[in-house]
Write an enzyme that holds these catalytic residues in place. Structure first.
Site, PDB file in Angstrom:
ATOM      1  N   ILE A 316       0.819  -1.214   0.000  1.00 43.45           N
ATOM      2  CA  ILE A 316       0.000   0.000   0.000  1.00 43.45           C
ATOM      3  C   ILE A 316       0.850   1.261   0.000  1.00 43.45           C
ATOM      4  O   ILE A 316       0.330   2.367  -0.006  1.00 43.45           O
ATOM      5  CB  ILE A 316      -0.953   0.034   1.212  1.00 43.45           C
ATOM      6  CG1 ILE A 316      -0.172  -0.081   2.525  1.00 43.45           C
ATOM      7  CG2 ILE A 316      -2.007  -1.054   1.101  1.00 43.45           C
ATOM      8  CD1 ILE A 316      -1.037   0.080   3.761  1.00 43.45           C
ATOM      9  N   GLY A 317       2.166   1.099  -0.006  1.00 44.91           N
ATOM     10  CA  GLY A 317       3.024   2.282  -0.027  1.00 44.91           C
ATOM     11  C   GLY A 317       4.485   1.897   0.021  1.00 44.91           C
ATOM     12  O   GLY A 317       4.846   0.771   0.351  1.00 44.91           O
ATOM     13  N   GLY A 319       8.351   3.682   1.161  1.00 44.95           N
ATOM     14  CA  GLY A 319       9.074   4.800   1.729  1.00 44.95           C
ATOM     15  C   GLY A 319      10.556   4.687   1.483  1.00 44.95           C
ATOM     16  O   GLY A 319      11.025   3.817   0.750  1.00 44.95           O
ATOM     17  N   GLY A 320      11.304   5.577   2.127  1.00 46.02           N
ATOM     18  CA  GLY A 320      12.744   5.633   1.908  1.00 46.02           C
ATOM     19  C   GLY A 320      13.479   4.414   2.398  1.00 46.02           C
ATOM     20  O   GLY A 320      14.507   4.035   1.837  1.00 46.02           O
ATOM     21  N   GLY A 322      11.618   1.376   3.580  1.00 40.11           N
ATOM     22  CA  GLY A 322      10.770   0.201   3.715  1.00 40.11           C
ATOM     23  C   GLY A 322       9.551   0.249   2.837  1.00 40.11           C
ATOM     24  O   GLY A 322       9.167   1.304   2.319  1.00 40.11           O
ATOM     25  N   VAL A 324       5.430  -0.737   2.741  1.00 43.77           N
ATOM     26  CA  VAL A 324       4.323  -0.912   3.671  1.00 43.77           C
ATOM     27  C   VAL A 324       3.272  -1.826   3.050  1.00 43.77           C
ATOM     28  O   VAL A 324       2.872  -1.644   1.896  1.00 43.77           O
ATOM     29  CB  VAL A 324       3.691   0.442   4.048  1.00 43.77           C
ATOM     30  CG1 VAL A 324       2.583   0.240   5.078  1.00 43.77           C
ATOM     31  CG2 VAL A 324       4.749   1.394   4.585  1.00 43.77           C
ATOM     32  N   LYS A 338       5.407  -2.424   7.950  1.00 49.12           N
ATOM     33  CA  LYS A 338       6.499  -1.825   7.176  1.00 49.12           C
ATOM     34  C   LYS A 338       7.702  -2.766   7.208  1.00 49.12           C
ATOM     35  O   LYS A 338       8.316  -2.972   8.244  1.00 49.12           O
ATOM     36  CB  LYS A 338       6.902  -0.466   7.746  1.00 49.12           C
ATOM     37  CG  LYS A 338       8.032   0.209   6.933  1.00 49.12           C
ATOM     38  CD  LYS A 338       8.616   1.397   7.664  1.00 49.12           C
ATOM     39  CE  LYS A 338       7.686   2.572   7.662  1.00 49.12           C
ATOM     40  NZ  LYS A 338       8.322   3.773   8.269  1.00 49.12           N
ATOM     41  N   ASP A 438      10.667  15.543   9.928  1.00 49.45           N
ATOM     42  CA  ASP A 438      10.230  15.223   8.561  1.00 49.45           C
ATOM     43  C   ASP A 438       8.711  15.356   8.440  1.00 49.45           C
ATOM     44  O   ASP A 438       8.036  14.456   7.936  1.00 49.45           O
ATOM     45  CB  ASP A 438      10.681  13.813   8.177  1.00 49.45           C
ATOM     46  CG  ASP A 438      10.599  13.569   6.663  1.00 49.45           C
ATOM     47  OD1 ASP A 438      10.415  14.552   5.909  1.00 49.45           O
ATOM     48  OD2 ASP A 438      10.707  12.412   6.235  1.00 49.45           O
TER      49      ASP A 438
END
Length: 612
Positions: A316-317, A319-320, A322, A324, A338, A438
């Site tokens: 579903i996503g 990131g930098g 990992g 998810v 994650k 962040d």
């Protein structure tokens, strides 16, 4: 009509539109905006205003030009969104808007321009995903979406474009696999998918096989029989060879060897579990995720099964550090998992970030901060388990036309309040204070009730007293406080600045980069404003996709923008604290000094500085 009939001085001023069939004025240094009156030239077939100095938005009135088949506006300074009314240009053959400052999402209505042959939206600031409706452009021969901020997977529907000859999707943030449907792109001769986050095999068609290596560089893990890429079959071949050897030797070893192997594996697994599994659990409720503690192996297997062995379909996503996944536990509870990226040596890419997020979230319990349910640290699988937030991140909701319209003004004000409350808690109610570092629209998640939840604490820092708190550079470009460009000293005012950016993004519906750069210079003094921005009406700056706010909601929008401007002050000491911000957001909104439609940006400038 001659060129002189259209240009008087530096501006673009058409005198007459009647009977006009072609308007070609490229490379003329024309300034000003494209006049909406062009929509009255109902016989117009060609508009070419490329390579000028035009600014402003693309008038939606151009959709009235039913005979238009060429719209060429590349290499100008146009901004705003691409009007959804573009769908009304049913005869359009070429659309070139490259090298402008257009933003927002690419409207799915573009798929209704069924006669398009050329589509070039490159080098803009388009966000969101590539709309699958582009697959309806069956006559499309050239597609260029390079140099934007597009994310997500490439839609498989593009594989239906059997007339497509050139395709450039480079320099975006596209991820996942290249659709297998691309093998049907029989006319494709030239491709470029470099500088993305794509992985997996490239399609076995001529355009990909004969493409230079430069067309694939800077991706996550592409493979194929192309110079510079790793063969996809290498790992598979090794595995098959190992299986053959095992099948030959197994009958010879007999049951004794099998028993020894089983005993050895059991011992090894028990030992590594004790040495390498770290778990914590939330036990405040009988309905909580309480499988941590003494059942590490069961937990590990439960998560593996719930994510289907971290299958990409559950993703579903990304990131930098990992990916998810959505996972449904046997109890029916849905969680977000994650999984950290491994390095080639099998170790975590950023073990420090992994441990930092655990350390920061282990004791945090706040309604506007995502909950960490547990973690598991194994060499083969290291992951964090959080509560599942249904609607995804704020950036995705703002970039989607449909989701942005659901995000009305009341909900947007509530999102800003939620983020402010979370930061106020971190800065003032935690000991020592926590600095997130962040805060961005990608790290604010929205649940089913549009309540905001701050996430991603991998770069967070404890603000230690009696310390200089120097730090390495961290954060997301476009949200970082300006003082970090010349000093690495972090304090809570860095988060305050980022909050101001996110607040303006919520109000404007897009990242406020151009506005911030022009309004925040010289400590936000009046002299720092350009005359254009200083007197811009607020109603023209806020998100145009939803109706203007009214009554008490309008008062809330004005108050929140005032707060955001104060948070964006160049001098950190002049910014308010998050506790001050949160307290202002729960107070009664002050009445408007004049009609909402008459308020300018100058009216919202901070008049006094606030230190804290």
């Amino acid at each position: 009509m001659s060129k002189d009939q259209y240009i008087t001085g530096p501006g673009f001023r058409p005198i007459s539109f009647h009977n006009l069939t072609s308007l070609k004025l490229s490379n003329n240094n024309i300034t000003g905006e494209i006049p909406s009156e062009l929509g009255k030239a109902t016989r117009l077939q060609v508009i070419d205003l490329s390579s000028n100095l035009l600014k402003g938005t693309i008038p939606k009135e151009l959709a009235q030009l039913k005979a238009l088949f060429n719209l060429i506006l590349h290499n100008n300074h146009l901004f705003g969104v691409l009007p959804v009314e573009i769908q009304m240009l049913s005869q359009l053959r070429a659309l070139n808007l490259a090298s402008n400052n257009l933003g927002g999402s690419i409207p799915k209505q573009l798929g209704e321009c069924s006669n398009l042959l050329q589509l070039n939206l490159s080098h803009n600031k388009f966000i969101g995903s590539i709309p699958s409706e582009i697959g309806f452009l069956h006559f499309l021969g050239n597609l260029d979406l390079s140099g934007n901020l597009l994310a997500g997977e490439i839609p498989s529907q593009i594989g239906q474009l059997n007339q497509l000859e050139t395709m450039n999707l480079s320099h975006n943030k596209l991820s996942g696999l290249i659709p297998t449907a691309f093998v049907d792109l029989v006319s494709l001769t030239d491709i470029d998918i470099s500088y993305n986050e794509l992985e997996g095999p490239i399609p076995k068609i001529k355009a990909f096989i004969e493409a230079p290596y430069e067309a694939f560089i800077n991706n996550s893990g592409l493979c194929g029989n192309v110079s510079g890429l790793k063969p996809c079959t290498l790992l598979t071949s090794r595995r098959k060879s190992n299986k053959i050897v095992i099948l030959i030797l197994f009958p010879l070893l007999g049951s004794l060897l099998l028993l020894l192997i089983m005993v050895g594996c059991l011992y090894f697994h028990r030992r590594t579990s004790r040495e390498r599994v770290s778990c914590l659990g939330e036990r405040q409720s009988p309905h909580s995720f309480v499988v941590w503690g003494h059942e590490e192996e069961i937990l590990h297997e439960t998560v593996i099964q719930a994510t289907n062995n971290f299958n990409f379909n559950n993703c579903i996503g990304k990131g930098g550090y990992g990916i998810v996944y959505r996972a449904m536990l046997p109890t029916g509870q849905v969680v977000a998992v994650k999984k950290l990226h491994p390095s080639r040596e099998g170790e975590l890419v950023d073990l420090k970030t992994f441990r930092n997020e655990i350390h920061m979230l282990i004791d945090i319990r706040h309604r506007n901060i995502v909950k960490l349910y547990g973690f598991c640290s194994l060499i083969e699988h290291s992951f964090l388990v959080y509560e599942f937030i249904e609607r995804g991140n704020l950036k995705m909701n703002l970039s989607s036309e449909e989701q942005a319209m659901d995000l009305d003004w009341n909900r947007r004000l509530n999102v800003v309040k939620g983020v402010a409350n979370a930061l106020s808690y971190l800065h003032h109610d935690c000991s020592p204070p926590i600095i997130h570092r962040d805060i961005s629209s990608s790290n604010v998640l929205l649940d089913s009730e549009y309540e905001a939840h701050v996430s991603d604490f991998g770069t967070a820092r404890l603000l230690m007293p009696d310390s200089t708190n120097w730090t390495s550079f961290a954060g997301t470009f476009g949200y970082i406080a300006p003082e970090l460009a010349y000093t690495m000293r972090v304090n809570e005012k860095c988060d305050v600045y980022s909050f101001g950016v996110v607040t303006m993004e919520v109000i404007m519906g897009m990242h406020p980069g151009d506005l911030i750069s022009s309004l925040s210079a010289s400590a936000f003094s009046s002299s720092s404003f350009s005359q254009i921005n200083q007197h811009s009406l607020l109603k023209d700056v806020i998100d145009q996709r939803i109706p203007l706010p009214e009554n008490r909601v309008a008062e809330g929008v004005v108050s929140i923008i005032k707060i955001a401007f104060a948070c964006l002050l160049a001098n950190p000491q002049s910014r308010p604290t998050m506790r001050q911000v949160a307290s202002q957001l729960i107070a009664r909104w002050p009445p408007l000094p004049k009609s909402f439609s008459e308020i300018t940006l100058e009216d919202l400038m901070p008049q006094t500085t606030v230190t804290g």
